[in-house]
Motif scaffolding. Structure first.
Motif, PDB file in Angstrom:
ATOM      1  N   SER A   1      57.320  44.725  38.198  1.00 52.38           N
ATOM      2  CA  SER A   1      57.516  43.386  38.770  1.00 52.38           C
ATOM      3  C   SER A   1      59.008  43.102  38.880  1.00 52.38           C
ATOM      4  N   TRP A   2      59.337  42.147  39.744  1.00 51.84           N
ATOM      5  CA  TRP A   2      60.735  41.795  39.992  1.00 51.84           C
ATOM      6  C   TRP A   2      61.391  41.357  38.687  1.00 51.84           C
ATOM      7  N   ALA A   3      62.468  42.044  38.300  1.00 50.18           N
ATOM      8  CA  ALA A   3      63.210  41.747  37.072  1.00 50.18           C
ATOM      9  C   ALA A   3      62.285  41.633  35.855  1.00 50.18           C
ATOM     10  N   ASN A   4      61.187  42.370  35.910  1.00 45.54           N
ATOM     11  CA  ASN A   4      60.192  42.371  34.832  1.00 45.54           C
ATOM     12  C   ASN A   4      59.671  40.963  34.513  1.00 45.54           C
ATOM     13  N   THR A   5      59.556  40.138  35.535  1.00 51.12           N
ATOM     14  CA  THR A   5      59.100  38.759  35.314  1.00 51.12           C
ATOM     15  C   THR A   5      57.617  38.669  34.984  1.00 51.12           C
ATOM     16  N   GLN A   6      56.820  39.639  35.423  1.00 55.55           N
ATOM     17  CA  GLN A   6      55.388  39.666  35.117  1.00 55.55           C
ATOM     18  C   GLN A   6      54.757  38.282  35.338  1.00 55.55           C
ATOM     19  N   THR A   7      54.972  37.746  36.502  1.00 56.58           N
ATOM     20  CA  THR A   7      54.569  36.375  36.805  1.00 56.58           C
ATOM     21  C   THR A   7      53.077  36.218  37.099  1.00 56.58           C
ATOM     22  N   TRP A   8      52.323  37.286  36.953  1.00 55.90           N
ATOM     23  CA  TRP A   8      50.896  37.256  37.257  1.00 55.90           C
ATOM     24  C   TRP A   8      50.077  36.622  36.144  1.00 55.90           C
ATOM     25  N   GLU A   9      48.934  36.108  36.546  1.00 57.04           N
ATOM     26  CA  GLU A   9      47.894  35.593  35.642  1.00 57.04           C
ATOM     27  C   GLU A   9      46.569  36.055  36.241  1.00 57.04           C
ATOM     28  N   PHE A  10      45.633  36.437  35.398  1.00 56.40           N
ATOM     29  CA  PHE A  10      44.324  36.888  35.871  1.00 56.40           C
ATOM     30  C   PHE A  10      43.244  36.042  35.214  1.00 56.40           C
ATOM     31  N   VAL A  11      42.426  35.421  36.026  1.00 53.56           N
ATOM     32  CA  VAL A  11      41.309  34.626  35.519  1.00 53.56           C
ATOM     33  C   VAL A  11      40.052  35.468  35.718  1.00 53.56           C
ATOM     34  N   ILE A  12      39.393  35.774  34.609  1.00 52.10           N
ATOM     35  CA  ILE A  12      38.203  36.610  34.620  1.00 52.10           C
ATOM     36  C   ILE A  12      36.988  35.691  34.679  1.00 52.10           C
ATOM     37  N   ILE A  13      36.215  35.790  35.738  1.00 58.29           N
ATOM     38  CA  ILE A  13      35.049  34.925  35.930  1.00 58.29           C
ATOM     39  C   ILE A  13      33.787  35.725  35.647  1.00 58.29           C
ATOM     40  N   ARG A  14      33.020  35.260  34.682  1.00 61.14           N
ATOM     41  CA  ARG A  14      31.742  35.866  34.313  1.00 61.14           C
ATOM     42  C   ARG A  14      30.569  34.928  34.574  1.00 61.14           C
ATOM     43  N   GLU A  15      30.832  33.632  34.442  1.00 64.72           N
ATOM     44  CA  GLU A  15      29.796  32.607  34.585  1.00 64.72           C
ATOM     45  C   GLU A  15      29.204  32.661  35.992  1.00 64.72           C
ATOM     46  N   LYS A  16      27.900  32.915  36.104  1.00 62.22           N
ATOM     47  CA  LYS A  16      27.263  33.093  37.421  1.00 62.22           C
ATOM     48  C   LYS A  16      27.446  31.884  38.338  1.00 62.22           C
ATOM     49  N   ASN A  17      27.316  30.683  37.791  1.00 59.82           N
ATOM     50  CA  ASN A  17      27.495  29.487  38.634  1.00 59.82           C
ATOM     51  C   ASN A  17      28.921  29.401  39.174  1.00 59.82           C
ATOM     52  N   LEU A  18      29.893  29.740  38.334  1.00 63.80           N
ATOM     53  CA  LEU A  18      31.284  29.698  38.776  1.00 63.80           C
ATOM     54  C   LEU A  18      31.563  30.810  39.789  1.00 63.80           C
ATOM     55  N   ILE A  19      30.945  31.973  39.604  1.00 66.18           N
ATOM     56  CA  ILE A  19      31.075  33.049  40.596  1.00 66.18           C
ATOM     57  C   ILE A  19      30.599  32.541  41.956  1.00 66.18           C
ATOM     58  N   LYS A  20      29.469  31.852  41.978  1.00 65.15           N
ATOM     59  CA  LYS A  20      28.940  31.321  43.246  1.00 65.15           C
ATOM     60  C   LYS A  20      29.869  30.247  43.829  1.00 65.15           C
ATOM     61  N   GLU A  21      30.435  29.409  42.975  1.00 69.62           N
ATOM     62  CA  GLU A  21      31.360  28.372  43.460  1.00 69.62           C
ATOM     63  C   GLU A  21      32.636  28.992  44.028  1.00 69.62           C
ATOM     64  N   VAL A  22      33.172  30.001  43.344  1.00 66.23           N
ATOM     65  CA  VAL A  22      34.375  30.675  43.847  1.00 66.23           C
ATOM     66  C   VAL A  22      34.059  31.347  45.173  1.00 66.23           C
ATOM     67  N   THR A  23      32.933  32.037  45.233  1.00 66.19           N
ATOM     68  CA  THR A  23      32.540  32.719  46.464  1.00 66.19           C
ATOM     69  C   THR A  23      32.340  31.723  47.604  1.00 66.19           C
ATOM     70  N   ALA A  24      31.917  30.526  47.282  1.00 66.74           N
ATOM     71  CA  ALA A  24      31.738  29.485  48.305  1.00 66.74           C
ATOM     72  C   ALA A  24      33.071  29.052  48.923  1.00 66.74           C
ATOM     73  N   THR A  25      34.203  29.399  48.285  1.00 68.43           N
ATOM     74  CA  THR A  25      35.510  29.076  48.870  1.00 68.43           C
ATOM     75  C   THR A  25      35.938  30.117  49.907  1.00 68.43           C
ATOM     76  N   TYR A  26      35.205  31.226  50.009  1.00 69.76           N
ATOM     77  CA  TYR A  26      35.524  32.250  51.000  1.00 69.76           C
ATOM     78  C   TYR A  26      35.301  31.687  52.399  1.00 69.76           C
ATOM     79  N   SER A  27      36.002  32.252  53.353  1.00 73.34           N
ATOM     80  CA  SER A  27      35.811  31.829  54.733  1.00 73.34           C
ATOM     81  C   SER A  27      34.403  32.186  55.191  1.00 73.34           C
TER      82      SER A  27
END
Length: 184
Positions: free
Chosen positions: A38-64
């Motif tokens: 990463s740029w200057a080792n800033t490691q600016t990433w964050e990863f949200v791990i989604i397991r909850e089935k209802n939340l998976i469906k809600e996230v997928t509903a944001t797709y085009s």
């Protein structure tokens, strides 16, 4: 698996079995992302791990509408939402130091490539989903305003045999020697 084999054989997978991706597999995948440069080792990433089935469906509903990754995302046992903090990568002491103000996109691209390759090594499939309502997804996962949702990566066991990829350009079609337009 050799790296070259993983690079050549990894494909975007949009059809998963009902296989449950284990927490240990997810840890291995995220560990691979952690080691991306990463740029200057800033490691600016964050990863949200989604397991909850209802939340998976809600996230997928944001797709085009008609996004080809919708079906596999709904079937996946896990979604990894790759996010990044704005104003860090490409900046020093709060001052923009590069031409590109969204340098985090490059850093996150390398981390997501590591995610995809590690998933492939583990016998899993992934696809990188960027065609979505990023702001709606940010609200669903309660991401702070100074962060961006960049992509969603559904991960699962491929339901079908992975086929050979599409043809690639020949090296001489996109490489140049010393100056643009000069053959290598």
């Amino acid at each position: 698996m050799l790296l070259q084999e993983a690079i050549l054989k990894r494909r975007s997978i949009r059809n998963f079995t009902d296989y449950y991706v284990s927490n240990e597999e997810i840890r291995e995948i995220i560990e691979a992302a952690r080691w991306a440069p990463s740029w200057a080792n800033t490691q600016t990433w964050e990863f949200v791990i989604i397991r909850e089935k209802n939340l998976i469906k809600e996230v997928t509903a944001t797709y085009s509408e008609k996004n080809p990754a919708t079906k596999c995302s709904n079937a996946a046992s896990v979604l990894i939402i790759a996010c990044a903090k704005r104003g860090v990568a490409g900046y020093k002491q709060g001052i923009k130091r590069t031409k590109f103000s969204e340098w985090f996109m490059f850093d996150l691209g390398m981390a997501v490539q590591n995610i995809s390759l590690k998933a492939h090594e583990l016998g899993l499939g992934s696809v990188v989903v960027g065609l979505l309502d990023h702001d709606a997804c940010r609200k669903l996962i309660e991401l702070p305003e100074d962060y961006e949702v960049v992509v969603v990566v559904p991960i699962g066991k491929p339901a079908t045999e992975v086929k050979e990829g599409p043809p690639r350009k020949e090296l001489n079609e996109f490489t140049h020697s010393n100056r643009f337009g000069q053959s290598l």
